[in-house]
Write a protein that holds these residues in place. Structure first.
Motif, PDB file in Angstrom:
ATOM      1  N   MET A   1     -19.431  31.337  34.826  1.00  0.00           N
ATOM      2  CA  MET A   1     -19.600  30.127  34.028  1.00  0.00           C
ATOM      3  C   MET A   1     -19.510  30.468  32.555  1.00  0.00           C
ATOM      4  N   GLY A   2     -18.806  29.648  31.812  1.00  0.00           N
ATOM      5  CA  GLY A   2     -18.743  29.820  30.375  1.00  0.00           C
ATOM      6  C   GLY A   2     -19.673  28.836  29.687  1.00  0.00           C
ATOM      7  N   MET A   3     -20.536  29.333  28.799  1.00  0.00           N
ATOM      8  CA  MET A   3     -21.478  28.494  28.074  1.00  0.00           C
ATOM      9  C   MET A   3     -21.171  28.583  26.582  1.00  0.00           C
ATOM     10  N   VAL A   4     -21.012  27.429  25.925  1.00  0.00           N
ATOM     11  CA  VAL A   4     -20.752  27.422  24.493  1.00  0.00           C
ATOM     12  C   VAL A   4     -22.061  27.706  23.762  1.00  0.00           C
ATOM     13  N   VAL A   5     -22.099  28.808  23.020  1.00  0.00           N
ATOM     14  CA  VAL A   5     -23.332  29.241  22.349  1.00  0.00           C
ATOM     15  C   VAL A   5     -23.169  29.296  20.830  1.00  0.00           C
ATOM     16  N   GLU A   6     -22.105  28.729  20.313  1.00  0.00           N
ATOM     17  CA  GLU A   6     -21.803  28.814  18.884  1.00  0.00           C
ATOM     18  C   GLU A   6     -22.898  28.229  18.003  1.00  0.00           C
ATOM     19  N   GLU A  80     -10.616  28.328  29.220  1.00  0.00           N
ATOM     20  CA  GLU A  80     -10.211  29.353  30.173  1.00  0.00           C
ATOM     21  C   GLU A  80      -9.274  30.390  29.556  1.00  0.00           C
ATOM     22  N   SER A  81      -8.669  30.066  28.396  1.00  0.00           N
ATOM     23  CA  SER A  81      -7.886  31.077  27.692  1.00  0.00           C
ATOM     24  C   SER A  81      -8.792  31.996  26.872  1.00  0.00           C
ATOM     25  N   ILE A  82      -9.954  31.474  26.453  1.00  0.00           N
ATOM     26  CA  ILE A  82     -10.934  32.311  25.758  1.00  0.00           C
ATOM     27  C   ILE A  82     -11.711  33.158  26.764  1.00  0.00           C
ATOM     28  N   LEU A  83     -12.010  32.561  27.918  1.00  0.00           N
ATOM     29  CA  LEU A  83     -12.796  33.230  28.947  1.00  0.00           C
ATOM     30  C   LEU A  83     -12.032  33.188  30.275  1.00  0.00           C
ATOM     31  N   PRO A  84     -11.053  34.070  30.455  1.00  0.00           N
ATOM     32  CA  PRO A  84     -10.295  34.080  31.717  1.00  0.00           C
ATOM     33  C   PRO A  84     -11.223  34.323  32.908  1.00  0.00           C
ATOM     34  N   GLY A  85     -10.969  33.619  33.984  1.00  0.00           N
ATOM     35  CA  GLY A  85     -11.758  33.783  35.195  1.00  0.00           C
ATOM     36  C   GLY A  85     -12.920  32.830  35.322  1.00  0.00           C
ATOM     37  N   ALA A  86     -13.202  32.055  34.268  1.00  0.00           N
ATOM     38  CA  ALA A  86     -14.297  31.091  34.338  1.00  0.00           C
ATOM     39  C   ALA A  86     -13.981  30.014  35.376  1.00  0.00           C
ATOM     40  N   GLN A  87     -15.020  29.524  36.022  1.00  0.00           N
ATOM     41  CA  GLN A  87     -14.857  28.460  37.016  1.00  0.00           C
ATOM     42  C   GLN A  87     -15.539  27.161  36.592  1.00  0.00           C
ATOM     43  N   LEU A  88     -16.421  27.244  35.593  1.00  0.00           N
ATOM     44  CA  LEU A  88     -17.166  26.088  35.115  1.00  0.00           C
ATOM     45  C   LEU A  88     -17.473  26.310  33.640  1.00  0.00           C
ATOM     46  N   ILE A  89     -17.410  25.232  32.860  1.00  0.00           N
ATOM     47  CA  ILE A  89     -17.716  25.311  31.435  1.00  0.00           C
ATOM     48  C   ILE A  89     -18.889  24.392  31.133  1.00  0.00           C
ATOM     49  N   HIS A  90     -19.834  24.899  30.348  1.00  0.00           N
ATOM     50  CA  HIS A  90     -20.995  24.109  29.930  1.00  0.00           C
ATOM     51  C   HIS A  90     -20.983  23.986  28.420  1.00  0.00           C
ATOM     52  N   ALA A  91     -20.783  22.765  27.932  1.00  0.00           N
ATOM     53  CA  ALA A  91     -20.898  22.467  26.505  1.00  0.00           C
ATOM     54  C   ALA A  91     -22.347  22.104  26.234  1.00  0.00           C
ATOM     55  N   THR A  92     -23.053  22.941  25.506  1.00  0.00           N
ATOM     56  CA  THR A  92     -24.496  22.782  25.317  1.00  0.00           C
ATOM     57  C   THR A  92     -24.849  21.880  24.135  1.00  0.00           C
ATOM     58  N   THR A  93     -23.845  21.498  23.339  1.00  0.00           N
ATOM     59  CA  THR A  93     -24.018  20.555  22.232  1.00  0.00           C
ATOM     60  C   THR A  93     -22.771  19.676  22.206  1.00  0.00           C
ATOM     61  N   ALA A  95     -20.141  20.295  20.734  1.00  0.00           N
ATOM     62  CA  ALA A  95     -18.942  21.134  20.648  1.00  0.00           C
ATOM     63  C   ALA A  95     -18.346  21.280  22.038  1.00  0.00           C
ATOM     64  N   LEU A  96     -17.387  20.410  22.357  1.00  0.00           N
ATOM     65  CA  LEU A  96     -16.801  20.366  23.704  1.00  0.00           C
ATOM     66  C   LEU A  96     -15.496  21.147  23.734  1.00  0.00           C
ATOM     67  N   PRO A  97     -15.425  22.220  24.515  1.00  0.00           N
ATOM     68  CA  PRO A  97     -14.156  22.933  24.619  1.00  0.00           C
ATOM     69  C   PRO A  97     -13.118  22.088  25.357  1.00  0.00           C
ATOM     70  N   ALA A  98     -11.881  22.286  24.985  1.00  0.00           N
ATOM     71  CA  ALA A  98     -10.795  21.746  25.799  1.00  0.00           C
ATOM     72  C   ALA A  98     -10.706  22.597  27.057  1.00  0.00           C
ATOM     73  N   THR A  99     -10.592  21.957  28.209  1.00  0.00           N
ATOM     74  CA  THR A  99     -10.536  22.716  29.460  1.00  0.00           C
ATOM     75  C   THR A  99     -10.012  21.853  30.595  1.00  0.00           C
ATOM     76  N   SER A 100      -9.379  22.499  31.566  1.00  0.00           N
ATOM     77  CA  SER A 100      -9.004  21.820  32.800  1.00  0.00           C
ATOM     78  C   SER A 100     -10.002  22.130  33.906  1.00  0.00           C
ATOM     79  N   LEU A 101     -11.017  22.942  33.588  1.00  0.00           N
ATOM     80  CA  LEU A 101     -12.060  23.298  34.550  1.00  0.00           C
ATOM     81  C   LEU A 101     -13.129  22.197  34.589  1.00  0.00           C
ATOM     82  N   PRO A 102     -13.968  22.184  35.629  1.00  0.00           N
ATOM     83  CA  PRO A 102     -15.110  21.267  35.613  1.00  0.00           C
ATOM     84  C   PRO A 102     -15.955  21.502  34.364  1.00  0.00           C
ATOM     85  N   LEU A 103     -16.329  20.397  33.698  1.00  0.00           N
ATOM     86  CA  LEU A 103     -17.035  20.478  32.431  1.00  0.00           C
ATOM     87  C   LEU A 103     -18.390  19.776  32.533  1.00  0.00           C
TER      88      LEU A 103
END
Length: 264
Positions: A1-6, A80-93, A95-103
């Motif tokens: 899982m990728g989590m936006v922590v910026e 998924e280009s920043i974090l290859p192999g991710a299966q899920l993205i969590h935008a914690t604020t 700041a929503l990443p562009a993604t084709s993965l479940p968000l």
């Protein structure tokens, strides 16, 4: 899982920053495979210095402002280009990443809709665009309260995608000796009302100061009560607020920002 922590590299990470740190710690403790997503930084604090647990980190080639605008306007770069192999993205604020993965997106509040005058035009435009994207792109929206869930529904978000998950609270053990030492160091001899937050208009510190003046002016039993203001200075400058602080004199203690142990 990728989590936006910026958010943790913002000048004042605020409550959202605490949420991110505590969520990351909880996920790592449960051995959830999670990695942080950030913007590009130069000469910035390390992940450990901003409170994150040991976890993989991946950064965009863009600095924060450019990354956020590119996500919102261009739909690039994809998470998924920043974090290859991710299966899920969590935008914690917002700041929503562009993604084709479940968000999944955490919407802490919709304060910019309730009181837009407390935000800059640029901020309101950014939040509005992010809300549009949450409405159309998020698979799940996490909110900390039913009040925020109701606001989201009123804003057009499908209730079926909303999950009310209150923010967790980590308690810290504090001894009587630590309390007495802190009070002595800070000159807190009397009982007090505690306010903590970023000093900015939407926090309504002015309303608190006015209420405290009324309290001590109109109630004889408030003579042994002080007001303690904790937190970093935010944007905004109010002449009436300064006048009230001067009027209250030593009844108000302004501590500045405290670390978590001191705050406890």
């Amino acid at each position: 899982m990728g989590m936006v922590v910026e958010q943790l590299w913002q000048p004042v990470p605020g409550g959202s920053g605490t949420y991110i740190v505590e969520l990351a710690k909880a996920l790592r403790a449960r051995q959830v495979p999670v990695a942080g997503i950030t913007a590009r930084h130069q000469a910035a604090p390390s992940p450990r210095e901003v409170g994150l647990p040991s976890m993989p980190m991946r950064s965009s080639h863009l600095p924060r402002t450019a990354l956020y605008e590119s996500w919102n306007r261009l739909g690039l770069p994809r998470a998924e280009s920043i974090l290859p192999g991710a299966q899920l993205i969590h935008a914690t604020t917002w700041a929503l990443p562009a993604t084709s993965l479940p968000l999944a997106v955490t919407v802490h509040d919709l304060a910019f809709l309730r009181a837009p005058e407390h935000f800059t035009p640029r901020g309101n435009a950014y939040f509005s665009r992010s809300l549009e994207r949450v409405t159309t792109e998020a698979s799940a929206i996490i909110v900390p309260s039913q009040a925020t869930a109701d606001d989201c529904i009123a804003a057009g978000i499908d209730a079926a995608r909303l999950y009310v998950i209150p923010h967790g609270v980590r308690t810290r053990a504090v001894t009587d000796e630590q309390v007495e030492s802190f009070r002595a160091t800070r000159g807190l001899a009397r009982d007090y009302v505690l306010w903590t937050g970023t000093r900015e208009p939407r926090k309504n510190l002015l309303g608190l100061l006015r209420a405290f003046v009324l309290l001590i002016d109109e109630h004889d039993d408030a003579g042994d009560l002080d007001l303690v203001l904790v937190g970093p200075a935010g944007w905004g400058d109010d002449a009436v607020e300064r006048e009230l602080l001067t009027r209250l004199g030593d009844r108000v203690h302004v501590t500045g920002r405290l670390d978590d142990d001191e705050l406890a």
